[in-house]
Design an enzyme around this catalytic site. Structure first.
Site, PDB file in Angstrom:
ATOM      1  N   ASN A  65     -21.660   9.565 -10.328  1.00 17.81           N
ATOM      2  CA  ASN A  65     -21.693  10.899 -10.918  1.00 17.81           C
ATOM      3  C   ASN A  65     -23.047  11.091 -11.582  1.00 17.81           C
ATOM      4  OD1 ASN A  65     -21.275  13.270 -12.259  1.00 17.81           O
ATOM      5  ND2 ASN A  65     -19.757  12.456 -13.702  1.00 17.81           N
ATOM      6  N   LYS A  67     -24.272  13.671 -12.804  1.00 14.82           N
ATOM      7  CA  LYS A  67     -24.199  14.679 -13.879  1.00 14.82           C
ATOM      8  C   LYS A  67     -25.370  15.664 -13.763  1.00 14.82           C
ATOM      9  CE  LYS A  67     -21.878  11.304 -16.731  1.00 14.82           C
ATOM     10  NZ  LYS A  67     -21.324  11.014 -18.037  1.00 14.82           N
ATOM     11  N   HIS A 149     -13.322  16.096 -14.892  1.00 15.55           N
ATOM     12  CA  HIS A 149     -14.113  15.135 -15.672  1.00 15.55           C
ATOM     13  C   HIS A 149     -13.992  15.476 -17.163  1.00 15.55           C
ATOM     14  CE1 HIS A 149     -17.543  12.982 -17.327  1.00 15.55           C
ATOM     15  NE2 HIS A 149     -17.482  12.215 -16.241  1.00 15.55           N
ATOM     16  N   GLU A 151     -16.028  15.593 -19.489  1.00 10.77           N
ATOM     17  CA  GLU A 151     -17.047  16.493 -20.041  1.00 10.77           C
ATOM     18  C   GLU A 151     -16.683  17.949 -19.761  1.00 10.77           C
ATOM     19  OE1 GLU A 151     -20.386  14.503 -18.260  1.00 10.77           O
ATOM     20  OE2 GLU A 151     -20.118  12.855 -19.671  1.00 10.77           O
ATOM     21  N   GLU A 219     -10.816   7.345 -16.818  1.00  6.88           N
ATOM     22  CA  GLU A 219     -12.060   7.243 -17.580  1.00  6.88           C
ATOM     23  C   GLU A 219     -11.770   7.471 -19.053  1.00  6.88           C
ATOM     24  OE1 GLU A 219     -15.697   8.103 -15.024  1.00  6.88           O
ATOM     25  OE2 GLU A 219     -14.898  10.046 -15.529  1.00  6.88           O
ATOM     26  N   GLY A 225     -20.434   7.016 -21.188  1.00  7.14           N
ATOM     27  CA  GLY A 225     -21.791   7.223 -21.689  1.00  7.14           C
ATOM     28  C   GLY A 225     -22.067   6.577 -23.033  1.00  7.14           C
ATOM     29  N   SER A 265     -19.014   3.479 -18.714  1.00  4.87           N
ATOM     30  CA  SER A 265     -20.020   2.451 -18.997  1.00  4.87           C
ATOM     31  C   SER A 265     -19.972   1.261 -18.044  1.00  4.87           C
ATOM     32  CB  SER A 265     -19.915   1.987 -20.457  1.00  4.87           C
ATOM     33  OG  SER A 265     -20.217   3.061 -21.328  1.00  4.87           O
TER      34      SER A 265
HETATM   35  C1  PEP Z   1     -18.832   9.326 -15.952  1.00  4.68           C
HETATM   36  O1  PEP Z   1     -19.514  10.239 -16.372  1.00  4.68           O
HETATM   37  O2  PEP Z   1     -17.949   9.554 -15.116  1.00  4.68           O
HETATM   38  C2  PEP Z   1     -19.114   7.984 -16.439  1.00  4.68           C
HETATM   39  C3  PEP Z   1     -18.250   7.059 -16.209  1.00  4.68           C
HETATM   40  O3  PEP Z   1     -20.288   7.827 -17.143  1.00  4.68           O
HETATM   41  P1  PEP Z   1     -20.914   6.412 -17.636  1.00  4.68           P
HETATM   42  O4  PEP Z   1     -20.810   5.448 -16.476  1.00  4.68           O
HETATM   43  O5  PEP Z   1     -22.328   6.732 -17.971  1.00  4.68           O
HETATM   44  O6  PEP Z   1     -20.117   5.970 -18.793  1.00  4.68           O
END
Ligand code: PEP
Length: 309
Positions: A65, A67, A149, A151, A219, A225, A265
């Protein structure tokens, strides 16, 4: 729904047999200090796959992703790094650049990489300024879309019902969907985690009749993040719980073949241990998907976990 099966004590002989057959693992409950399950010491986890398969036969899937990151130049470099890496043929890889770069990336990324959009509109296109419809994605040859997601849930006000409708519409248009769910730290620590996950899963499940094109990404919001990855036990606990939920609400066949990705992460240093967990069928990767070499390593996590097992 109470997560009782994950912690149900088994009588001695049954426990020994199950452990020997590898259907159970001993673990320490890893929920937060305020969780009703905290402080119980060692627990027992029931494997939720069928008796014949420890790991799903479905292909391991890694999503990247990107983003709202990158520009034409940096994307040329990232694509070149991805194309020069070795991805095992039994792993499915889907990269999700921002909308405006989908065409550039679709043309430049070589198989086995596929592309995904990071979002799409909830229904047919029309007077929806700034939106992109599922039909448009299909028309442009984009086969996948990430929906729900955290976000978008947190920053764009998308609730579970809205996400469920988006899933339904995207599927109707022939897209494959990576549907995201996950709890905040506050929800985890207040013991609300499983209720939150059920509510999010329920809204998705209500809108799916054919689960073939659907992948779930668990997630935890607190891990996205932040650099704070869920421990393998924390992730496995939730994945097993979700698979059990799908077994009960949808059916054992779907539960066994459904891919449940972990996201939050994930990087090239922690991916192998996570990939070794029974109910983790892949990853959704944010930050580390912007680094070609690290992402390719993550795509190889399942093979590395198998070799190291
Ligand atoms: C994500 O945005 O789906 C995600 C898992 O981000 P990160 O790997 O940076 O934590």
């Amino acid at each position: 729904m109470a997560p009782a099966a994950a912690l149900t004590p088994l009588p001695g002989a049954r426990l020994d047999n199950a452990l020997r057959r590898g259907r159970l693992s001993i673990f320490r409950p890893v929920t937060g200090p305020h969780s009703p399950r905290a402080g119980r010491g060692i627990g027992v986890r029931l494997g939720c796959r069928s008796a014949t398969t420890m790991k799903s036969t479905a292909r391991f899937l890694v999503g990247g992703n990107w983003k709202c990151n990158g520009d034409r130049e940096s994307i040329v470099r990232l694509v070149a790094d991805l194309n020069s890496g070795d991805v095992p043929s039994d792993v499915e890889v889907v990269c999700a650049p921002p909308f405006v770069y989908l065409d550039q990336v679709s043309k430049a990324l070589m198989p086995p990489y596929q592309v995904a959009a990071q979002n799409c509109w909830v229904g047919k296109g029309g007077a929806f300024t700034g939106e992109v419809s599922a039909e448009m994605l299909s028309d442009c040859g984009v086969g996948w879309v990430i929906l729900g997601h955290s976000e978008r849930r947190a920053l764009c006000g998308e609730d579970s019902q809205f996400v469920g409708k988006k899933v339904a519409y995207a599927l109707e248009q022939g897209l494959r969907v990576i549907a995201c769910i996950g709890e905040t730290l506050e929800q985890r620590e207040s013991g609300e985690m499983f209720n939150v996950l059920e509510e999010q899963m329920g809204a998705i499940a209500e809108n799916v009749s054919d689960w073939g094109p659907v992948v779930i990404a668990y997630e935890p919001v607190w891990a996205i993040g932040t650099g704070v990855v869920a421990t393998p036990d924390q992730a496995q606990e939730v994945h097993a719980y979700l698979r059990k939920w799908v077994t009960e609400k949808v059916g054992a066949g779907v539960a066994d073949s459904l891919r449940i990705l972990y996201g939050g992460s994930v990087n090239d240093a922690n991916c192998v241990e996570l990939a070794g967990q029974e109910d983790i069928d892949g990853f959704l990767v944010g930050g580390a998907s912007l680094k070609g070499a690290a992402f390719v390593k993550i795509c190889n996590a399942q093979s590395a976990a198998t070799v190291g097992a």
